[in-house]
Design an enzyme around this catalytic site. Structure first.
Site, PDB file in Angstrom:
ATOM      1  N   ARG A  98       0.709  -1.316   0.068  1.00 42.75           N
ATOM      2  CA  ARG A  98       0.008  -0.057  -0.160  1.00 42.75           C
ATOM      3  C   ARG A  98       0.816   1.220  -0.050  1.00 42.75           C
ATOM      4  O   ARG A  98       0.308   2.455  -0.108  1.00 42.75           O
ATOM      5  CB  ARG A  98      -0.847  -0.037   1.023  1.00 42.75           C
ATOM      6  N   HIS A 132      -1.547  -5.056  -4.446  1.00 43.49           N
ATOM      7  CA  HIS A 132      -2.255  -3.731  -4.327  1.00 43.49           C
ATOM      8  C   HIS A 132      -2.262  -2.945  -5.292  1.00 43.49           C
ATOM      9  O   HIS A 132      -3.037  -2.272  -5.868  1.00 43.49           O
ATOM     10  CB  HIS A 132      -1.883  -2.801  -2.899  1.00 43.49           C
ATOM     11  N   LYS A 194     -14.473   8.044  -2.947  1.00 46.25           N
ATOM     12  CA  LYS A 194     -14.463   8.264  -1.486  1.00 46.25           C
ATOM     13  C   LYS A 194     -13.149   8.956  -1.436  1.00 46.25           C
ATOM     14  O   LYS A 194     -12.252   9.131  -2.277  1.00 46.25           O
ATOM     15  CB  LYS A 194     -14.155   6.856  -0.699  1.00 46.25           C
ATOM     16  N   ARG A 196     -10.033   9.858   1.709  1.00 43.37           N
ATOM     17  CA  ARG A 196      -9.547   9.467   2.738  1.00 43.37           C
ATOM     18  C   ARG A 196      -8.746  10.491   3.945  1.00 43.37           C
ATOM     19  O   ARG A 196      -7.586  11.030   3.304  1.00 43.37           O
ATOM     20  CB  ARG A 196      -8.185   8.407   2.450  1.00 43.37           C
ATOM     21  N   ASP A 224      -7.954  -4.933   5.777  1.00 47.21           N
ATOM     22  CA  ASP A 224      -7.158  -5.017   7.075  1.00 47.21           C
ATOM     23  C   ASP A 224      -8.001  -4.846   8.165  1.00 47.21           C
ATOM     24  O   ASP A 224      -8.515  -5.660   8.656  1.00 47.21           O
ATOM     25  CB  ASP A 224      -6.262  -3.704   6.617  1.00 47.21           C
ATOM     26  N   THR A 225      -8.545  -3.588   8.430  1.00 40.57           N
ATOM     27  CA  THR A 225      -9.257  -3.403   9.578  1.00 40.57           C
ATOM     28  C   THR A 225     -10.701  -3.479   9.298  1.00 40.57           C
ATOM     29  O   THR A 225     -11.298  -3.680  10.387  1.00 40.57           O
ATOM     30  CB  THR A 225      -8.824  -1.793  10.420  1.00 40.57           C
ATOM     31  N   THR A 228     -13.082   0.700   6.093  1.00 42.88           N
ATOM     32  CA  THR A 228     -13.483   1.093   4.674  1.00 42.88           C
ATOM     33  C   THR A 228     -14.498   0.272   4.177  1.00 42.88           C
ATOM     34  O   THR A 228     -15.812   0.937   3.707  1.00 42.88           O
ATOM     35  CB  THR A 228     -12.341   1.122   3.969  1.00 42.88           C
TER      36      THR A 228
END
Length: 315
Positions: A98, A132, A194, A196, A224-225, A228
């Site tokens: 990333r 990615h 979107k 960030r 990941d988390t 999003t």
């Protein structure tokens, strides 16, 4: 296949995947001892001869990311000093991908640093999966075989027989992949736009495409988390979409992501085993194995075949 001259070794990140790849090749994983000194320094020792062999080292660069990178570098160095014929590194998940460009002044391009380290220490070839950013291949001065799990998702989703689907790209960067999947599934696609405001934060600003009354199939390279993707799910629901299918190659899953993804707006979360998953998952999750894909890629490389023959998505 004829295993003469071919050996596969596992780093400490994902030995269960390496066992599956070895089974596909009808060989056993090579014997290697990986340890830590009391100071925390890493120790590597091949416990059998690898002289004049085609060595494949498999390591997903997952948490603890830096330990797994250093361990892999030492595995490569030990193999080079042990007179391996070639050293091929299999990275089911390429960490630091990333950080493939500068988004602000005075930032590193960390993915390029990892590529330089692998080349400098003596890697001959890299095999990786759903980067990615595909442009990362250009960071290497050695051959890179960039595989994709898109066919796995296509076959699985076709078998599900999803009613009135729409393939959704969660951002502009995944549009090309979403368009391919939509073509393979003979479905329309939509794009989420979107911004960030910070790392691991995203705000949906627009949805391009019709999603009302449709079943979204969200395609991502990694989760990941999960913050999003939950924003994406809630944005789609606000536009009248049905509960979604979420597909992602790399289940990085940090910070209780599995709990966050056990969400009422998600029918299924479909991932691969490119990364090890700690603990148990609810019935909402499906894990597809990339071992057959990686095993076939290794067979083609050893036999002088074309990697492109692996990808016949939608057939």
């Amino acid at each position: 296949m004829d295993s003469k001259g071919l050996m596969i070794f596992s780093g400490s990140s994902h030995p269960s995947l390496v066992k599956k790849i070895a089974d596909e090749l009808h060989i056993r994983p090579g014997k290697i001892r990986l340890g830590r000194f009391k100071s925390g320094e890493i120790y590597v020792h091949y416990e059998e001869s690898i002289r004049n062999t085609e060595v494949y080292l498999v390591q997903s660069i997952t948490s603890p990311v830096n330990d797994h990178i250093m361990e892999l570098l030492f595995m490569v160095d030990a193999a080079r000093r042990a007179s391996a014929r070639t050293i091929n590194v299999v990275l089911p998940y390429f960490g630091y991908a990333r950080q493939e460009k500068k988004d602000a002044p005075r930032e590193p391009i960390s993915a390029k640093v990892v590529a330089d380290l692998l080349h400098t220490v003596g890697v001959d070839r890299v095999i990786t999966l759903d980067l990615h950013a595909p442009a990362i291949q250009g960071f290497f001065n050695i051959p890179v075989d960039h595989l994709t799990a898109l066919d796995l998702f296509t076959r699985y989703l076709n078998e599900k027989g999803i009613s009135n689907p729409v393939v959704v790209s969660p951002d502009a960067g995944r549009v090309k992949t979403a368009e391919k999947l939509a073509t393979y599934l003979d479905a329309p696609f939509a794009v989420m736009l979107k911004r960030r405001p910070a790392h691991h934060q995203a705000q949906i600003t627009h949805i391009v495409g019709e999603v009302k009354g449709r079943t979204p199939i969200i395609i991502e390279d990694m989760i990941d988390t999960g913050n999003t993707v939950i924003n994406v799910i809630e944005g789609l629901k606000s536009k009248g979409a049905e509960d979604a299918f979420l597909c992602a190659t790399h289940p990085v899953f940090s910070d209780d992501t599995e709990i966050r993804l056990d969400h009422a707006g998600i029918q299924e979360v479909v991932v691969t085993d490119s990364c090890p998953i700690q603990g148990s998952l609810s019935d909402r999750f499906r894990v597809l194995s990339v071992a057959p894909l990686l095993g076939k890629a290794i067979q083609l490389i050893e036999g002088g075949g074309s990697i492109s023959t692996l990808f016949r998505a939608g057939m």
